[in-house]
Design an enzyme around this catalytic site. Sequence first.
Site, PDB file in Angstrom:
ATOM      1  NE  ARG A 196     -44.302  -8.197 -11.890  1.00  0.00           N
ATOM      2  CZ  ARG A 196     -44.084  -7.456 -10.809  1.00  0.00           C
ATOM      3  NH1 ARG A 196     -42.890  -6.944 -10.572  1.00  0.00           N
ATOM      4  NH2 ARG A 196     -45.053  -7.219  -9.960  1.00  0.00           N
ATOM      5  CE  LYS A 204     -40.119 -38.288  15.737  1.00  0.00           C
ATOM      6  NZ  LYS A 204     -39.652 -37.055  16.322  1.00  0.00           N
ATOM      7  CG  ASP A 205     -43.919 -39.998  13.656  1.00  0.00           C
ATOM      8  OD1 ASP A 205     -43.646 -39.560  14.794  1.00  0.00           O
ATOM      9  OD2 ASP A 205     -43.807 -39.306  12.622  1.00  0.00           O
ATOM     10  CG  ASP A 245     -37.904 -19.788  10.140  1.00  0.00           C
ATOM     11  OD1 ASP A 245     -38.736 -19.587  11.031  1.00  0.00           O
ATOM     12  OD2 ASP A 245     -37.575 -18.921   9.303  1.00  0.00           O
ATOM     13  CG  ASN A 246     -38.110 -26.609  12.444  1.00  0.00           C
ATOM     14  OD1 ASN A 246     -36.934 -26.383  12.677  1.00  0.00           O
ATOM     15  ND2 ASN A 246     -39.008 -26.787  13.385  1.00  0.00           N
ATOM     16  NE  ARG A 266     -41.662 -34.996   6.871  1.00  0.00           N
ATOM     17  CZ  ARG A 266     -40.400 -35.435   6.904  1.00  0.00           C
ATOM     18  NH1 ARG A 266     -39.823 -35.666   8.061  1.00  0.00           N
ATOM     19  NH2 ARG A 266     -39.738 -35.646   5.784  1.00  0.00           N
ATOM     20  CG  HIS A 314     -44.101 -35.030  15.759  1.00  0.00           C
ATOM     21  ND1 HIS A 314     -43.552 -34.715  14.542  1.00  0.00           N
ATOM     22  CD2 HIS A 314     -44.084 -36.388  15.833  1.00  0.00           C
ATOM     23  CE1 HIS A 314     -43.207 -35.822  13.906  1.00  0.00           C
ATOM     24  NE2 HIS A 314     -43.532 -36.854  14.666  1.00  0.00           N
ATOM     25  CE  LYS A 327     -44.620 -28.131  15.973  1.00  0.00           C
ATOM     26  NZ  LYS A 327     -44.810 -29.527  15.556  1.00  0.00           N
ATOM     27  CE1 TYR A 366     -41.919 -27.575  12.553  1.00  0.00           C
ATOM     28  CE2 TYR A 366     -41.970 -28.292  10.274  1.00  0.00           C
ATOM     29  CZ  TYR A 366     -41.623 -28.514  11.598  1.00  0.00           C
ATOM     30  OH  TYR A 366     -40.990 -29.664  11.949  1.00  0.00           O
ATOM     31  CG  ASP A 395     -39.178 -35.650  19.394  1.00  0.00           C
ATOM     32  OD1 ASP A 395     -40.086 -34.863  19.093  1.00  0.00           O
ATOM     33  OD2 ASP A 395     -38.462 -36.223  18.559  1.00  0.00           O
TER      34      ASP A 395
END
Length: 190
Positions: free
Chosen positions: A26, A173-174, A50-51, A61, A64, A73, A133, A144
Amino acid sequence: MGKLTITKTPLAGILLVVPQYFKDSRGFFVESYNKKDFSHAGITDEFVQDNHSKSQKGVLRGLHYQYPHAQGKLVRVLKGSIYDVAVDIRIGSPTYGKPFAVTLRENDPAMLYIPVGFAHGFLALEDDTEVMYKVTDLYYPSGDAGLLWNDPDLNIPWPLDIIGIKEPILSEKDTKHPILSELRSPFTYV
């Protein structure tokens, strides 16, 4: 229900967490988070947000972190796969500046627990990769911060060639984070 397998990694505090996974014709069922089971396993953080992100293959990404509202996290993949990386930025840690990486995939219940004091990032290895996460503090844009993803001192073996790309897709930004030798980390090893 609710049995967890916890595997320690070379970086103190970073844990690979695998909940029980039930699969049959299933589909599957997994209890991805149960506060009582996590607490019993030694993960007592209070997750408050939650993200959920969706990325195309080659999106990177990170790396950070947030301060003063630091976030622990718990990272898992819902669809696709990622090369997930945590870097120890705790002053005084015997593994300061060392990365740990693992590939997380859909249909594999493994998650990565990253406590406060680490920079975190991931590379999407497939199109339409979805990552979810949990974090231990709310997001505050003013806090940040990050590390440059390709700092030669970190020597992270991002698998760009394996997925057939030369350069990752980054946010503006990264591309501007400092390298480790320029970092004034707010975290200390306890």
